[in-house]
Design an enzyme around this catalytic site. Structure first.
Site, PDB file in Angstrom:
ATOM      1  N   ASP A  76       0.847  -1.182   0.000  1.00 57.64           N
ATOM      2  CA  ASP A  76       0.000   0.000   0.000  1.00 57.64           C
ATOM      3  C   ASP A  76       0.888   1.239   0.000  1.00 57.64           C
ATOM      4  O   ASP A  76       1.769   1.381   0.860  1.00 57.64           O
ATOM      5  CB  ASP A  76      -0.917   0.003   1.225  1.00 57.64           C
ATOM      6  N   GLN A  87      -4.672   2.256  15.266  1.00 59.87           N
ATOM      7  CA  GLN A  87      -3.517   2.768  14.522  1.00 59.87           C
ATOM      8  C   GLN A  87      -2.695   3.766  15.339  1.00 59.87           C
ATOM      9  O   GLN A  87      -1.460   3.705  15.358  1.00 59.87           O
ATOM     10  CB  GLN A  87      -4.028   3.443  13.229  1.00 59.87           C
ATOM     11  N   GLU A 135     -10.826   4.028   3.558  1.00 56.85           N
ATOM     12  CA  GLU A 135      -9.930   4.857   2.751  1.00 56.85           C
ATOM     13  C   GLU A 135     -10.198   4.563   1.277  1.00 56.85           C
ATOM     14  O   GLU A 135     -10.201   3.412   0.856  1.00 56.85           O
ATOM     15  CB  GLU A 135      -8.455   4.610   3.090  1.00 56.85           C
ATOM     16  N   ARG A 157      -8.720   3.827  13.356  1.00 58.91           N
ATOM     17  CA  ARG A 157      -7.820   4.943  13.681  1.00 58.91           C
ATOM     18  C   ARG A 157      -7.306   4.887  15.113  1.00 58.91           C
ATOM     19  O   ARG A 157      -6.196   5.351  15.397  1.00 58.91           O
ATOM     20  CB  ARG A 157      -8.530   6.271  13.450  1.00 58.91           C
ATOM     21  N   HIS A 209      -4.188  13.973   1.260  1.00 56.06           N
ATOM     22  CA  HIS A 209      -4.447  13.096   2.400  1.00 56.06           C
ATOM     23  C   HIS A 209      -3.265  13.142   3.375  1.00 56.06           C
ATOM     24  O   HIS A 209      -3.441  13.331   4.580  1.00 56.06           O
ATOM     25  CB  HIS A 209      -4.673  11.665   1.899  1.00 56.06           C
ATOM     26  N   ASP A 215      -9.489   0.564   1.857  1.00 52.91           N
ATOM     27  CA  ASP A 215      -8.511   0.190   2.884  1.00 52.91           C
ATOM     28  C   ASP A 215      -9.106   0.538   4.254  1.00 52.91           C
ATOM     29  O   ASP A 215      -8.801   1.572   4.841  1.00 52.91           O
ATOM     30  CB  ASP A 215      -7.216   0.969   2.621  1.00 52.91           C
ATOM     31  N   GLU A 254      -9.217   4.261  -2.306  1.00 51.22           N
ATOM     32  CA  GLU A 254      -7.963   4.030  -3.031  1.00 51.22           C
ATOM     33  C   GLU A 254      -8.228   3.361  -4.368  1.00 51.22           C
ATOM     34  O   GLU A 254      -9.283   2.765  -4.594  1.00 51.22           O
ATOM     35  CB  GLU A 254      -7.025   3.109  -2.222  1.00 51.22           C
ATOM     36  N   GLU A 258     -10.410  12.673   7.428  1.00 51.57           N
ATOM     37  CA  GLU A 258     -10.301  14.002   6.828  1.00 51.57           C
ATOM     38  C   GLU A 258     -11.638  14.741   6.823  1.00 51.57           C
ATOM     39  O   GLU A 258     -11.697  15.923   7.142  1.00 51.57           O
ATOM     40  CB  GLU A 258      -9.777  13.881   5.392  1.00 51.57           C
ATOM     41  N   LYS A 269      -5.107  -2.072  10.100  1.00 48.72           N
ATOM     42  CA  LYS A 269      -5.382  -2.146   8.662  1.00 48.72           C
ATOM     43  C   LYS A 269      -5.640  -3.569   8.190  1.00 48.72           C
ATOM     44  O   LYS A 269      -6.342  -3.764   7.194  1.00 48.72           O
ATOM     45  CB  LYS A 269      -4.167  -1.625   7.885  1.00 48.72           C
ATOM     46  N   THR A 307      -9.482  -5.670   3.676  1.00 45.15           N
ATOM     47  CA  THR A 307      -9.271  -4.751   2.560  1.00 45.15           C
ATOM     48  C   THR A 307     -10.218  -5.237   1.470  1.00 45.15           C
ATOM     49  O   THR A 307     -10.241  -6.430   1.182  1.00 45.15           O
ATOM     50  CB  THR A 307      -7.818  -4.826   2.048  1.00 45.15           C
TER      51      THR A 307
END
Lengths: 428, 428
Positions: free
Chosen positions: B129, B241, B200, B238, B136, B234, B202, B375, B254, B258
């Site tokens: 990844d 993480q 996420e 948080r 971002h 993804d 992607e 975000e 993560k 996926t």
């Protein structure tokens, strides 16, 4: 844990047991009848398909040729439940024991290891590298953060990250010096061959039966999902690493090559060499999902590890390799294999047969127990003195690095891991 | 690049081209005859082996049934050289075109997509990844380092890290809320279900032909090693993480899931939607191994991306999904797919057919172009208002997240990626 205890009591560990394969009975042999590690082999140069073999003395026993398996697929064998694995071990031990009636038939299924070519021992779907070496983490952390070497999460979280499976090779691998972005004093980085190439002394824990997505493996069940252990050299380019690793971790500094020893020493074989899981006084106890009574009593492994270096010049002079390190897992590893399995799956992540979990660099507390040049030379500041007046801050082209591991304990037969070796060659 | 240009000129892109599969000619259809993406399918509920299919309108064409391949192994098809891939595309385009003599025979090889079950589109050996979304990276960096959001390496190094291949699923996946260590104000972390679950947005770039270990792929050759592109969610926890990611990067935050869209839109299909690779004024030019004239002219992709949310309550009320984001790759991605291939292999790391390269979160410069809740809600501080008075700081159980992508340009036929959807379910 009961599996390990059962196996400890098992006759397959009896130190008095001898094999009709005479080389297995030699003092100091890594592969006595008490070991029985698994690997994938073929006759060197034959180009044949890989077959499953068991190391015994200086020979390989062809598992399918003696009717002990119907598959040549190591991953299928690894997925077997612990009961089947124990039964296979017992059958191997009986058939290879001195006086066995199987000797006549089985002798034809032996190949000298010297005549065999070995593969990476299984298909590795995913490779995770952990960071369980607390002395390594502390020494490396001190190079970057003298006042605060260990990050706040270290004693709570078995830190790990994903590695690259495609570039995993087997002992004997030639490792090309990687190119990468190097950032010196200039404003801009430049592309060049790594000048700070290093090794890392690790163990590789290989997964047996997997788990379904979304279904964590509890700490009490974790060892049932481990098949065995091999040696692992996590080659590392420190200059590439320093520039690339923020904020998502090491990438090209690690994924150019990882080398494994060819023989997987099973959890059953390691049963006599288990040790209590202990924490230094004052350290926090693990969270409950990483803790269990049986695990406390037997969760750790007691394995001696060594690193040897032979440079091209030493080889040309006919001199022996030089030992850089002798250490062991007891003091090096802050987290046990079972804790890594429980942590890895607590979020529902699925493990599959053949997946590889690296221990991280296993350095003891003393300098001579350090598992990397980064630690031995303090980041290159104190190069090692070699025979003939040479020095080494980092690996040079032509250097051969050899890692060995073995287990010794009073009242038990010594078993070994063999070795993982690799030689650095110049970049393309 | 010449491959892309050849294909651009190719008759397979002619916007006037229609198919005898009527649904492919409908306005706004993602899979007109100019697209022809590949996936693995079987009749839903049949339990049959996966077969290679091509999406056309609302149908799947069985590739082996029409004699265009002898294999059901998508990875083998992906490993073909660009010449073979172009020939396959031309054969598909001719056979599916209105007026084709193949219609009679090929009609029997169609299955309605509504009656098909889709797999992850290929076997993914390794998943990397990247972090190409500069807006971002800047927004996320600002949450942690207000004065210095982008790290010094960002504009030099295409930052990436290894992901987990085993937990990659296909659109429709139910994603169980992960458990993990959460660190609040208390001294000790605690184990619990993630309370800051995010997605996420992607793209996934899928590798075609691989490279041998030790043999880098030059930037000029990089696109020959890419097979195509899909959508990628993804999923990210948080809170897990934030506590785990130092110093080796994200791991359990993560690797629980996926999700990929089922159809791989080929590089050939994307040829009309290439764009110049441009850097903002004042930014450093890429190092030479990441730069080439053809790459500057056509290296980037121009794809529109959207994110939609439907909560359990919205579904129960019979209401539509709500669009959270519409953005695109042009302004979002700082690095191109070819640069990722060249960078990934510059150290000799080997890529293999079917390997997955994630783009990283593709957020545009404006808030409504952001590709994650991190975000959109500024780290949960500004929850989104939903229909019926609900709000969302982070994903809740029952939330369905849908990502869509498509390409539009004057003078070209619109093509789409279909969608990748996933629903959050409560933890075990």
């Amino acid at each position: 844990m009961s599996d390990a205890l059962d196996a400890t009591l098992n006759a397959t560990h009896d130190p008095a047991l001898c094999s009709w394969v005479a080389s297995a009975n030699a003092a100091g042999c890594d592969f006595p009848i008490q070991n029985l590690p698994f690997g994938r082999f073929r006759r060197a140069g034959s180009g044949e398909a890989w077959r499953i073999g068991v190391a015994i003395g200086d020979q390989v026993l062809d598992l399918r040729a003696v009717g002990l398996t119907e598959t040549d697929d190591m991953n299928r064998l690894m997925a077997a439940d612990p009961g089947e694995r124990r039964a296979l071990r017992q059958a191997l031990s009986r058939g290879l024991a001195a006086g066995s009636g199987a000797e006549g038939a089985w002798r034809a299924a032996l190949l000298a290891q010297a005549a065999a070519e070995m593969a990476v021992p299984c298909r590795i779907g995913d490779y995770t590298d952990f960071y369980t070496g607390i002395h390594h983490a502390t020494t490396v952390g001190r190079l970057f953060r003298p006042d605060n070497p260990l990050l706040p999460n270290y004693k709570w979280v078995p830190i790990g990250y994903h590695g690259r499976a495609s570039s995993i090779g087997v002992s004997g691998q030639a490792v090309r010096r990687p190119m990468g972005q190097l950032k010196g004093e200039a404003d801009a980085p430049e592309l060049g061959p790594s000048r700070r190439l290093d090794y890392e002394l690790e163990l590789g824990y290989l997964v047996g039966a997997g788990n379904a997505p979304g279904c964590p493996i509890g700490i009490g069940e974790a060892e049932r999902h481990l098949f065995g252990v091999c040696l692992l050299n996590d080659w590392s380019a420190r200059d590439i690493q320093a520039w690339e690793y923020q904020p998502l971790g090491p990438f090209l500094s690690k994924n150019f090559a990882t080398t494994l020893s060819p023989w997987i020493v099973t959890m059953e074989a390691l049963a006599p060499f288990r040790a209590p899981f202990e924490r230094p006084a004052g350290d926090p106890p693990p969270l409950p999902y990483l803790d269990a009574p049986g695990h406390r009593a037997h969760g750790a492994l007691d394995i001696v590890l060594e690193v040897w270096l032979q440079t091209a010049r030493m080889r040309a002079a006919g001199g022996p390799a030089m030992r850089l390190t002798r250490g062991g897992t007891r003091q090096a590893a802050y987290w046990t294999p079972a804790q890594l399995v429980a942590h890895h799956t607590v979020n529902g992540c699925n493990l599959q047969p053949g997946d590889l979990l690296g221990s991280g660099t296993l350095s003891g507390p003393a300098r001579e127990e350090a598992g990397s040049l980064l630690e031995l030379t303090l980041g290159g500041q104190q190069p090692l003195a070699l025979p003939g007046g040479d020095t080494r801050a980092w690996l040079e082209d032509g250097d051969t690095l050899v890692m060995r591991g073995y287990c010794e304990r009073a009242g038990a037969a010594r078993i070994g891991f063999g070795e993982v070796c690799g030689t650095v060659v110049a970049g393309a």
